[in-house]
Motif scaffolding. Sequence first.
Motif, PDB file in Angstrom:
ATOM      1  N   MET A  80       1.019 -15.631   5.489  1.00 32.39           N
ATOM      2  CA  MET A  80       1.485 -14.373   5.519  1.00 32.39           C
ATOM      3  C   MET A  80       0.803 -13.529   6.453  1.00 32.39           C
ATOM      4  O   MET A  80      -0.385 -13.713   7.052  1.00 32.39           O
ATOM      5  CB  MET A  80       0.795 -13.422   4.121  1.00 32.39           C
ATOM      6  CG  MET A  80       1.040 -11.927   4.061  1.00 32.39           C
ATOM      7  SD  MET A  80       0.554 -11.326   2.567  1.00 32.39           S
ATOM      8  CE  MET A  80       1.406 -11.740   1.387  1.00 32.39           C
ATOM      9  N   SER A  81       1.536 -12.582   7.084  1.00 30.32           N
ATOM     10  CA  SER A  81       1.281 -11.775   8.426  1.00 30.32           C
ATOM     11  C   SER A  81       0.025 -10.796   7.750  1.00 30.32           C
ATOM     12  O   SER A  81      -0.053 -10.672   6.820  1.00 30.32           O
ATOM     13  CB  SER A  81       2.249 -11.180   9.069  1.00 30.32           C
ATOM     14  OG  SER A  81       2.892 -10.378   8.145  1.00 30.32           O
ATOM     15  N   VAL A  82      -0.671 -10.322   8.773  1.00 32.69           N
ATOM     16  CA  VAL A  82      -1.440  -9.336   8.662  1.00 32.69           C
ATOM     17  C   VAL A  82      -1.265  -8.036   7.778  1.00 32.69           C
ATOM     18  O   VAL A  82      -0.096  -7.497   8.161  1.00 32.69           O
ATOM     19  CB  VAL A  82      -2.270  -8.671   9.787  1.00 32.69           C
ATOM     20  CG1 VAL A  82      -3.259  -7.819   9.229  1.00 32.69           C
ATOM     21  CG2 VAL A  82      -3.109  -9.908  10.511  1.00 32.69           C
ATOM     22  N   ILE A  83      -1.954  -7.701   6.683  1.00 33.45           N
ATOM     23  CA  ILE A  83      -1.456  -6.715   6.052  1.00 33.45           C
ATOM     24  C   ILE A  83      -1.843  -5.303   6.569  1.00 33.45           C
ATOM     25  O   ILE A  83      -2.989  -5.042   6.960  1.00 33.45           O
ATOM     26  CB  ILE A  83      -1.891  -6.818   4.347  1.00 33.45           C
ATOM     27  CG1 ILE A  83      -1.391  -7.817   3.711  1.00 33.45           C
ATOM     28  CG2 ILE A  83      -1.592  -5.230   3.707  1.00 33.45           C
ATOM     29  CD1 ILE A  83      -1.765  -8.214   2.572  1.00 33.45           C
ATOM     30  N   ARG A  84      -1.070  -4.250   6.961  1.00 30.78           N
ATOM     31  CA  ARG A  84      -1.358  -3.065   7.463  1.00 30.78           C
ATOM     32  C   ARG A  84      -1.579  -2.190   6.553  1.00 30.78           C
ATOM     33  O   ARG A  84      -0.510  -1.807   5.765  1.00 30.78           O
ATOM     34  CB  ARG A  84      -0.557  -2.567   8.925  1.00 30.78           C
ATOM     35  CG  ARG A  84      -0.348  -3.776   9.927  1.00 30.78           C
ATOM     36  CD  ARG A  84       0.879  -3.737  10.799  1.00 30.78           C
ATOM     37  NE  ARG A  84       1.023  -2.222  11.292  1.00 30.78           N
ATOM     38  CZ  ARG A  84       0.302  -1.908  12.414  1.00 30.78           C
ATOM     39  NH1 ARG A  84      -0.486  -2.929  13.153  1.00 30.78           N
ATOM     40  NH2 ARG A  84       0.597  -0.720  12.933  1.00 30.78           N
ATOM     41  N   GLY A  85      -2.418  -1.046   6.633  1.00 25.42           N
ATOM     42  CA  GLY A  85      -2.762  -0.387   5.482  1.00 25.42           C
ATOM     43  C   GLY A  85      -2.984   1.211   6.199  1.00 25.42           C
ATOM     44  O   GLY A  85      -3.620   1.398   7.225  1.00 25.42           O
ATOM     45  N   LEU A  86      -2.385   1.995   5.230  1.00 23.94           N
ATOM     46  CA  LEU A  86      -2.806   3.539   5.500  1.00 23.94           C
ATOM     47  C   LEU A  86      -3.480   4.110   4.352  1.00 23.94           C
ATOM     48  O   LEU A  86      -3.045   3.941   3.106  1.00 23.94           O
ATOM     49  CB  LEU A  86      -1.297   4.285   5.815  1.00 23.94           C
ATOM     50  CG  LEU A  86      -1.475   5.806   5.651  1.00 23.94           C
ATOM     51  CD1 LEU A  86      -2.354   6.253   7.169  1.00 23.94           C
ATOM     52  CD2 LEU A  86      -0.118   6.338   5.981  1.00 23.94           C
ATOM     53  N   ASP A  87      -4.535   4.772   4.749  1.00 22.11           N
ATOM     54  CA  ASP A  87      -5.376   5.445   3.334  1.00 22.11           C
ATOM     55  C   ASP A  87      -5.317   6.795   3.543  1.00 22.11           C
ATOM     56  O   ASP A  87      -5.700   7.594   4.486  1.00 22.11           O
ATOM     57  CB  ASP A  87      -6.752   4.632   3.427  1.00 22.11           C
ATOM     58  CG  ASP A  87      -7.536   5.190   2.080  1.00 22.11           C
ATOM     59  OD1 ASP A  87      -7.108   6.012   1.317  1.00 22.11           O
ATOM     60  OD2 ASP A  87      -8.682   4.594   1.971  1.00 22.11           O
ATOM     61  N   ILE A  88      -4.449   7.388   2.494  1.00 22.54           N
ATOM     62  CA  ILE A  88      -4.578   9.115   2.664  1.00 22.54           C
ATOM     63  C   ILE A  88      -5.395   9.434   1.359  1.00 22.54           C
ATOM     64  O   ILE A  88      -5.564   8.710   0.585  1.00 22.54           O
ATOM     65  CB  ILE A  88      -3.089   9.576   2.356  1.00 22.54           C
ATOM     66  CG1 ILE A  88      -2.456   9.056   0.923  1.00 22.54           C
ATOM     67  CG2 ILE A  88      -1.984   8.988   3.491  1.00 22.54           C
ATOM     68  CD1 ILE A  88      -1.093   9.586   0.667  1.00 22.54           C
ATOM     69  N   PHE A  89      -5.990  10.662   1.647  1.00 22.59           N
ATOM     70  CA  PHE A  89      -7.223  11.144   0.860  1.00 22.59           C
ATOM     71  C   PHE A  89      -8.243   9.979   0.907  1.00 22.59           C
ATOM     72  O   PHE A  89      -8.843   9.443   0.013  1.00 22.59           O
ATOM     73  CB  PHE A  89      -6.677  11.047  -0.647  1.00 22.59           C
ATOM     74  CG  PHE A  89      -5.632  12.011  -1.035  1.00 22.59           C
ATOM     75  CD1 PHE A  89      -5.839  13.328  -1.133  1.00 22.59           C
ATOM     76  CD2 PHE A  89      -4.405  11.553  -1.171  1.00 22.59           C
ATOM     77  CE1 PHE A  89      -4.745  14.366  -1.314  1.00 22.59           C
ATOM     78  CE2 PHE A  89      -3.400  12.169  -1.386  1.00 22.59           C
ATOM     79  CZ  PHE A  89      -3.348  13.914  -1.533  1.00 22.59           C
TER      80      PHE A  89
END
Length: 345
Positions: A1-10
């Motif tokens: 699996m490729s790197v999981i890219r995340g966005l954290d709001i709040f």
Amino acid sequence: MSVIRGLDIFCGAGGGSWGARASGVNFVGAIDMCANATQTYKANFPDTWVVTSRLEDVDVASLVRRLGRVDLLLSSPECTNHTCAKGSAPRDESSRATAMHVVSYARAFRPRWLVLENVVHMRPWTRYEELKSELRSLGYRLAEQILNAADFGVPQSRRRLFLVGDLKGDPKLIDATATHLRPVVANILDQTESWPMTPLRRQGRAQATLDRADRAVAAIGKETPFLIVYYGTDGSGGWQRLTRPLRTITTVDRFALVVPSPDGHRMRMLQVPELSRAMGFDDVFKFNFGTRRDRIRMLGNGICPPVMKAVVGALTGSEGSPAKPRLRVGDMLHDTVQELISESA
């Protein structure tokens, strides 16, 4: 699996991201309106694009162009106006409605997975079903569960709601019955000499504080240390044993350690490093910004990293090995208390 890219709001100080990163997520973006929180986040995630702003003031289209692909959207909307800690005070509906930004960001970024964390009392909110309906209209299959941090190696009893979504199938939940690690509050304590202590029975001490201490001594004896729990109205009598998980950390300073001494009981408030451990942070995480009160507020508003690690790991299929609870007991503990802790480990 490729790197999981995340966005954290709040994103707060970054507890959720810290846990998710342990399950293989690389956070490319984070947003929060609290400057102390975003400074703390940036110190712990130096390669992440961190924005200090209200979500409604962010140019989402520009953010999409800057961040590119996002696979996981993490969110922990404002919770004070959902929780029972608000008491009988009126709820601020505009504050609760900030949770609807999750829909806007999910629509803009189209991440495969999403995780929303909040207090359990979010479920009766009149717009909670609307929130889920909007997410389903975007193609997400949803599931929810209530998890107690104490079941994941965190020395704190902290029940939270986790709403998870997956665009490609039914989201995977955690088998919480297989955990039940439940370390105890004694695990987080520094040694007595690490922090100044004052006599319990000194001039100006509130009678309510003394009454709580008296109830504890009557129950467990004069030679056993304990915690006084401020602002408590349940059946515990305003105190708790050290051989149980810490009660829920809130945004106010509410826990004091009381220990016996030759000159009578002495006490001090629990300190930020101890409360950080009680949230499940390791000693690598930096809480260096803001006043003591600011840092306690960030902790009280935070997410326990080991719980988020487990949630994200199950959802994305990248769960790692469970962390073993660390025993960190101060020298002040009475021998009988240490024996109880050993038996519960």
